[in-house]
Design a protein around this motif. Structure first.
Motif, PDB file in Angstrom:
ATOM      1  N   GLN A  43       0.821  -1.206   0.000  1.00  0.00           N
ATOM      2  CA  GLN A  43       0.000   0.000   0.000  1.00  0.00           C
ATOM      3  C   GLN A  43       0.860   1.264   0.000  1.00  0.00           C
ATOM      4  N   LEU A  44       2.028   1.208   0.663  1.00  0.00           N
ATOM      5  CA  LEU A  44       2.906   2.378   0.707  1.00  0.00           C
ATOM      6  C   LEU A  44       3.585   2.619  -0.633  1.00  0.00           C
ATOM      7  N   LYS A  45       4.079   1.566  -1.253  1.00  0.00           N
ATOM      8  CA  LYS A  45       4.797   1.708  -2.515  1.00  0.00           C
ATOM      9  C   LYS A  45       3.857   1.934  -3.702  1.00  0.00           C
ATOM     10  N   CYS A  46       2.635   1.443  -3.608  1.00  0.00           N
ATOM     11  CA  CYS A  46       1.690   1.518  -4.732  1.00  0.00           C
ATOM     12  C   CYS A  46       0.460   2.329  -4.341  1.00  0.00           C
ATOM     13  N   SER A  47       0.680   3.470  -3.703  1.00  0.00           N
ATOM     14  CA  SER A  47      -0.448   4.274  -3.245  1.00  0.00           C
ATOM     15  C   SER A  47      -1.245   4.867  -4.396  1.00  0.00           C
ATOM     16  N   GLU A  48      -0.626   5.059  -5.561  1.00  0.00           N
ATOM     17  CA  GLU A  48      -1.304   5.649  -6.708  1.00  0.00           C
ATOM     18  C   GLU A  48      -1.856   4.608  -7.678  1.00  0.00           C
ATOM     19  N   ALA A  49      -1.682   3.337  -7.367  1.00  0.00           N
ATOM     20  CA  ALA A  49      -2.061   2.276  -8.298  1.00  0.00           C
ATOM     21  C   ALA A  49      -3.469   1.745  -8.059  1.00  0.00           C
ATOM     22  N   GLU A  50      -4.213   2.310  -7.095  1.00  0.00           N
ATOM     23  CA  GLU A  50      -5.583   1.870  -6.802  1.00  0.00           C
ATOM     24  C   GLU A  50      -5.621   0.374  -6.464  1.00  0.00           C
ATOM     25  N   VAL A  51      -4.846  -0.016  -5.452  1.00  0.00           N
ATOM     26  CA  VAL A  51      -4.806  -1.415  -5.020  1.00  0.00           C
ATOM     27  C   VAL A  51      -6.031  -1.707  -4.167  1.00  0.00           C
ATOM     28  N   SER A  52      -6.790  -2.721  -4.559  1.00  0.00           N
ATOM     29  CA  SER A  52      -8.001  -3.069  -3.827  1.00  0.00           C
ATOM     30  C   SER A  52      -7.723  -4.090  -2.724  1.00  0.00           C
ATOM     31  N   ARG A  53      -7.079  -5.190  -3.066  1.00  0.00           N
ATOM     32  CA  ARG A  53      -6.795  -6.232  -2.070  1.00  0.00           C
ATOM     33  C   ARG A  53      -5.533  -6.976  -2.455  1.00  0.00           C
ATOM     34  N   VAL A  54      -4.944  -7.643  -1.462  1.00  0.00           N
ATOM     35  CA  VAL A  54      -3.705  -8.389  -1.642  1.00  0.00           C
ATOM     36  C   VAL A  54      -3.917  -9.790  -1.091  1.00  0.00           C
ATOM     37  N   GLU A  55      -3.647 -10.799  -1.909  1.00  0.00           N
ATOM     38  CA  GLU A  55      -3.770 -12.198  -1.504  1.00  0.00           C
ATOM     39  C   GLU A  55      -2.384 -12.793  -1.342  1.00  0.00           C
ATOM     40  N   ILE A  56      -2.196 -13.547  -0.268  1.00  0.00           N
ATOM     41  CA  ILE A  56      -0.886 -14.122   0.053  1.00  0.00           C
ATOM     42  C   ILE A  56      -1.025 -15.632   0.147  1.00  0.00           C
ATOM     43  N   ASP A  57      -0.170 -16.334  -0.570  1.00  0.00           N
ATOM     44  CA  ASP A  57      -0.136 -17.800  -0.558  1.00  0.00           C
ATOM     45  C   ASP A  57       1.293 -18.228  -0.273  1.00  0.00           C
ATOM     46  N   ARG A  58       1.484 -18.945   0.811  1.00  0.00           N
ATOM     47  CA  ARG A  58       2.829 -19.333   1.240  1.00  0.00           C
ATOM     48  C   ARG A  58       3.144 -20.764   0.826  1.00  0.00           C
ATOM     49  N   GLY A  59       4.356 -20.931   0.310  1.00  0.00           N
ATOM     50  CA  GLY A  59       4.872 -22.251   0.021  1.00  0.00           C
ATOM     51  C   GLY A  59       5.943 -22.645   1.034  1.00  0.00           C
ATOM     52  N   THR A  60       6.826 -23.551   0.622  1.00  0.00           N
ATOM     53  CA  THR A  60       7.879 -24.004   1.533  1.00  0.00           C
ATOM     54  C   THR A  60       8.891 -22.894   1.790  1.00  0.00           C
ATOM     55  N   ASN A  61       9.481 -22.381   0.726  1.00  0.00           N
ATOM     56  CA  ASN A  61      10.461 -21.304   0.862  1.00  0.00           C
ATOM     57  C   ASN A  61      10.119 -20.138  -0.051  1.00  0.00           C
ATOM     58  N   GLU A  62       8.849 -19.958  -0.340  1.00  0.00           N
ATOM     59  CA  GLU A  62       8.447 -18.952  -1.303  1.00  0.00           C
ATOM     60  C   GLU A  62       7.102 -18.366  -0.899  1.00  0.00           C
ATOM     61  N   VAL A  63       6.911 -17.099  -1.217  1.00  0.00           N
ATOM     62  CA  VAL A  63       5.663 -16.408  -0.918  1.00  0.00           C
ATOM     63  C   VAL A  63       5.093 -15.882  -2.240  1.00  0.00           C
ATOM     64  N   LEU A  64       3.879 -16.318  -2.566  1.00  0.00           N
ATOM     65  CA  LEU A  64       3.200 -15.855  -3.772  1.00  0.00           C
ATOM     66  C   LEU A  64       2.213 -14.758  -3.380  1.00  0.00           C
ATOM     67  N   ILE A  65       2.396 -13.574  -3.925  1.00  0.00           N
ATOM     68  CA  ILE A  65       1.561 -12.422  -3.599  1.00  0.00           C
ATOM     69  C   ILE A  65       0.805 -12.007  -4.857  1.00  0.00           C
ATOM     70  N   THR A  66      -0.521 -11.958  -4.768  1.00  0.00           N
ATOM     71  CA  THR A  66      -1.366 -11.522  -5.875  1.00  0.00           C
ATOM     72  C   THR A  66      -1.947 -10.164  -5.524  1.00  0.00           C
ATOM     73  N   VAL A  67      -1.675  -9.180  -6.353  1.00  0.00           N
ATOM     74  CA  VAL A  67      -2.125  -7.810  -6.123  1.00  0.00           C
ATOM     75  C   VAL A  67      -3.226  -7.493  -7.112  1.00  0.00           C
ATOM     76  N   HIS A  68      -4.406  -7.149  -6.601  1.00  0.00           N
ATOM     77  CA  HIS A  68      -5.543  -6.770  -7.441  1.00  0.00           C
ATOM     78  C   HIS A  68      -5.586  -5.237  -7.503  1.00  0.00           C
ATOM     79  N   THR A  69      -5.418  -4.698  -8.682  1.00  0.00           N
ATOM     80  CA  THR A  69      -5.309  -3.256  -8.855  1.00  0.00           C
ATOM     81  C   THR A  69      -6.072  -2.813 -10.087  1.00  0.00           C
TER      82      THR A  69
END
Length: 247
Positions: A43-69
């Motif tokens: 939200q801080l870095k993309c304040s002008e991008a109209e971000v609605s929600r952020v989904e987080i999916d964690r794996g073993t050593n990896e984090v998948l982040i889906t940004v809806h904008t």
């Protein structure tokens, strides 16, 4: 109950999916705080991008982040430069490998969080709250929403006492679990204090998919007429035949 709780959490697991997908036996609080830091960083870095929600999916050593904008081009940048910078920033926050997935919101007029943010931005620029609410309601209904409800609470119009104003149009069935209702809450920071904006948008009902009836193959079953005819043949064979001829 539907009038008191968050409509999204009320329907989670029934008609909505979880925004965060991971399980941890240990270090649950650490992972939860990490999710909060990741969302705040986006939200801080993309304040002008109209971000609605952020989904987080964690794996073993990896984090998948889906940004809806609503503005994916601002996050991606020219040649993908900004998205690489954002990914490195998130990796520093989490200390893990991060994969970013950018999803575009096709209709921002029926996204409750974006509608509430738009109203808050207008109030911060000293636009009349009634005008902002009325325009948001009309745009959402024209975009295809079946119902919308907007509530502003605080020192509206510079009043001495805080009050609440509500504008609505169409149906907003908060008690119906099959109803797809989007909810958003944003605070507008004004010189006289904060004004809270809540938006409920009704998009329609989520009906269960009809189950296909299993067809029984002919090799494993017979029709009703065949069963009746076979039973009649079996009974006829059991009747004793009378001797032929006359005395």
């Amino acid at each position: 109950m539907g009038q008191k709780v968050n409509p999204i959490s009320f329907r989670t697991g029934i008609s909505r999916d979880w925004p965060t997908k991971w399980y941890a036996d240990k270090h649950y609080t650490e992972l939860l705080q990490e999710d909060i830091r990741l969302r705040r960083g986006i939200q801080l870095k993309c304040s002008e991008a109209e971000v609605s929600r952020v989904e987080i999916d964690r794996g073993t050593n990896e984090v998948l982040i889906t940004v809806h904008t609503a503005r994916p081009g601002i996050i991606i940048g020219r040649g993908g430069q900004r998205v690489d910078e954002l990914r490195l920033y998130l990796e520093k926050l989490s200390g893990k490998r991060v994969r970013l997935n950018i999803q575009e919101i096709r209709d921002p007029e029926i996204d409750a969080h974006l509608v509430a943010r738009n109203i808050a931005r207008q109030i911060e620029h000293q636009v009349s709250y009634r005008r902002a609410m009325r325009q948001a309601v009309s745009r959402s209904m024209q975009a295809g929403a079946k119902g919308i409800k907007v509530t502003c609470s605080g020192r509206l119009g510079g009043g001495e006492i805080a009050r609440r104003e509500t504008s609505r149009e169409g149906r907003v069935p908060l008690h119906t679990l099959r109803a797809e209702i989007d909810y958003g809450f944003v605070e507008a920071c004004t010189p006289l204090g904060r004004i809270g904006i809540k938006v409920w948008i009704y998009k329609g009902d989520i009906l269960p998919q009809p189950k296909e009836e299993a067809t029984q193959p002919a090799a494993f079953g017979r029709s009703k007429k065949e069963e009746v005819s076979s039973n009649a043949t079996a009974k006829a064979s059991e009747i004793p035949q009378s001797p032929s001829g006359t005395a």
